[in-house]
Design a protein around this motif. Sequence first.
Motif, short mmCIF file in Angstrom:
data_model
loop_
_atom_site.label_atom_id
_atom_site.label_comp_id
_atom_site.label_asym_id
_atom_site.label_seq_id
_atom_site.Cartn_x
_atom_site.Cartn_y
_atom_site.Cartn_z
N ALA A 351 0.88 -1.16 0.00
CA ALA A 351 0.00 0.00 0.00
C ALA A 351 0.91 1.21 0.00
O ALA A 351 2.12 1.09 0.19
CB ALA A 351 -0.89 -0.01 1.23
N GLU A 368 -6.76 -7.34 0.07
CA GLU A 368 -7.15 -6.08 -0.57
C GLU A 368 -7.78 -5.13 0.45
O GLU A 368 -7.54 -3.91 0.41
CB GLU A 368 -8.12 -6.36 -1.71
CG GLU A 368 -7.47 -7.10 -2.88
CD GLU A 368 -8.47 -7.50 -3.95
OE1 GLU A 368 -9.70 -7.39 -3.68
OE2 GLU A 368 -8.04 -7.92 -5.04
N SER A 369 -8.59 -5.68 1.39
CA SER A 369 -9.20 -4.84 2.43
C SER A 369 -8.13 -4.23 3.32
O SER A 369 -8.22 -3.05 3.70
CB SER A 369 -10.17 -5.68 3.28
OG SER A 369 -11.24 -6.15 2.51
N THR A 372 -6.39 -1.38 1.45
CA THR A 372 -7.24 -0.18 1.41
C THR A 372 -7.25 0.53 2.75
O THR A 372 -7.12 1.76 2.81
CB THR A 372 -8.67 -0.58 1.02
OG1 THR A 372 -8.66 -1.19 -0.27
CG2 THR A 372 -9.58 0.64 0.99
N GLU A 375 -3.75 2.26 3.45
CA GLU A 375 -3.55 3.48 2.66
C GLU A 375 -4.36 4.65 3.23
O GLU A 375 -3.85 5.76 3.39
CB GLU A 375 -3.94 3.23 1.20
CG GLU A 375 -2.93 2.39 0.43
CD GLU A 375 -3.23 2.38 -1.06
OE1 GLU A 375 -4.11 3.16 -1.49
OE2 GLU A 375 -2.58 1.61 -1.79
N ARG A 376 -5.62 4.38 3.53
CA ARG A 376 -6.48 5.42 4.10
C ARG A 376 -5.94 5.90 5.45
O ARG A 376 -5.85 7.10 5.71
CB ARG A 376 -7.89 4.88 4.26
CG ARG A 376 -8.89 5.86 4.89
CD ARG A 376 -10.06 5.11 5.46
NE ARG A 376 -9.67 4.25 6.56
CZ ARG A 376 -10.25 3.09 6.85
NH1 ARG A 376 -11.23 2.62 6.10
NH2 ARG A 376 -9.84 2.37 7.89
#
Length: 672
Positions: A351, A368-369, A372, A375-376
């Motif tokens: 990420a 993938e979760s 995400t 990154e956030r």
Amino acid sequence: MKHSNSRRVVERIAREDVRARSSGRRTRELGLDEHDLARALTSGELVLHYQPIVEIRSGACRRVEALLRWQHPGLGQLLPGEFLSLAKSAALQDAISQWVIRAAWAQQKAWRDQGEPLGVSVNLSRHDTTQIERIAASVRGVETGAVTFEIRPGDLDAADLRLAALRLSAAGVDVALDDVGLEDAPSRALAATIDELKIARSLVKRAVAGSQARQDLRALIELGRDYRFSLVAVGVEDRRTYELVAALGCDMAQGYWVSRPLVPDRLREARRWAVGLAFTGAVAFATQAGAGKVAASGGRAIQSSLTIGGLFSSACCLDLPAVRDGTALTAAVKLEQLQSRTGLRFSTGSAAGADIFVESGLGVALQESVATAVERDIAELEQEFGRQLATKPSIYIFATRTNFALGLQQVFGVRGPDAGVLAAANGGIALPRQGAIAINLQNVNAHDLTVIRHELTHSMVNEMIGSDGSLPTWLHEGIATLEERGHSADEFAGAWSSATALAVLSAGATTLGDLEPANQWIQRNAMLEGKAYTVSAEAVRLLEQRVSHQGLLRILESVGHGESFGAAFIAEAGESPGEFERAFPARLAADRGDPRILQARDARGVRWSLAGFRPNSSVVVSIDGNGYSLQFQVTTDEYGMYQAVFGETAPKGEYTLRASLPGGVATALMVT
């Protein structure tokens, strides 16, 4: 893996008990008949023992199963398989069933009155399933969660089983499907009426030795997850079985390895046990008592410290020596080292600003979760703290406590006993000197990865204060907890957090001073049933009100520049940390202690909540407006709160809601 002699003794005793339990004598060998059994019922020779059903995640005993015994004056204790077949008449079968239900419910109410809110499970026989209306009537009005009835799928066809479950649910009890194998898996229609699956002992036993049975067990657990059942592994008779069902994702375990059936007055002690987690075998470790009691062979309780000296910089932040050039390694090299040291398979991804390693069996969707979320969280944390993370973190996702503890040992050098304690208590660990975050997925909700934000916050704070800086643990954990809850926080959640902290402080259960030392956090938090995080978060919230968010950051930066925490705190807050800690309960009460009504939109109208009222008190509520007038009485919960929805059936318009009790009143205008 080496195990102590005491653990081998416990395992041997458990297996001997199982053999003894299963070698029932035939009734004709005992010289007994139906008249003897009827006499035993009326003379008080029938008794109930209770076997704990233990949460694998917390180790806590929440419920017990009632098991019938005949204490024969001449033959000693007889098991159900040795005497129930004597009950030939329907009348005697009914009488025994009614006695068991009444005795179990009476014992549950006695425990509740003693402050032990244990639920109790009762098995329904094939005969009982033909008398569901009578069974339901006998427990009508029972408290939610107090009684669970267990029904075997082979005793009824699917339609009758669904009808029986519906009747029992309407009476207020939970329904468990007992002795379930993959071939007994319920349909979706039946699943809607069931609360719990108890996985068959035979399947659990076979799964330890056979790959096909293990696949069947995994499939049944996945089906249960899809149906949102609670899952109980029955027949956990040794350490290998316990570790297997824990790794596969069962919620609870029952069996002689966890605990043999106990008489009622022995359950108060067992209530505080947490079964052996990670590498501790059958040795129990007291998360609820917080004193570190363990159950050794023979039932003798010994003391075992939960303090891991010199290891923490905060409650879930390990101050281990840095690995030379560890943070400079490529992701491919880190992956190779991780897999070779643990023997586990991982997939890797990246990420913005982090390397991610996820156990391969967890699937691509989870990876993938995680990417995400990372990154956030990194982007938002860097904006909030006004700086970038200097070290690119490596984030390791372990599927089970056992693998998490293994990773802490083999990858990061944590001692085995310490790793076991951390695996039992933590959902994640930050290792700032090693540029790593390890997540224990078995202790968190895989669909809610806010624990990663919690640990990333620890990493950020540690970079700000530097390797030589130190903070009180309540401050470190409070900052991380506020960040973790930031995405889902609403007004009601904030009120609940304040009310929870106020209840803990008012009861004298802890102080901020108690929550200062990092190496005592685990047992302090266990004694508070996880509420130490909430208390700390409320303290940081009030501190930010006093000095502002920027003022809090200046405290951290001053510590990072070599100033003591005390001096940095005084410069911003105008008082010492000790003065703030002592004033915290009164300030929290003043900030959130007044009665008030909170509102939020809801699909059915307006969700309104009472907060700041006295705990467990009766409040008169009136709603008036638009030709509508209603008055009723509600009871607040242990935190002085109550929640409901208004507007689904009332005409659209404005309404005045008033909530009052002696010494407190609150009003609000609601628009539906």
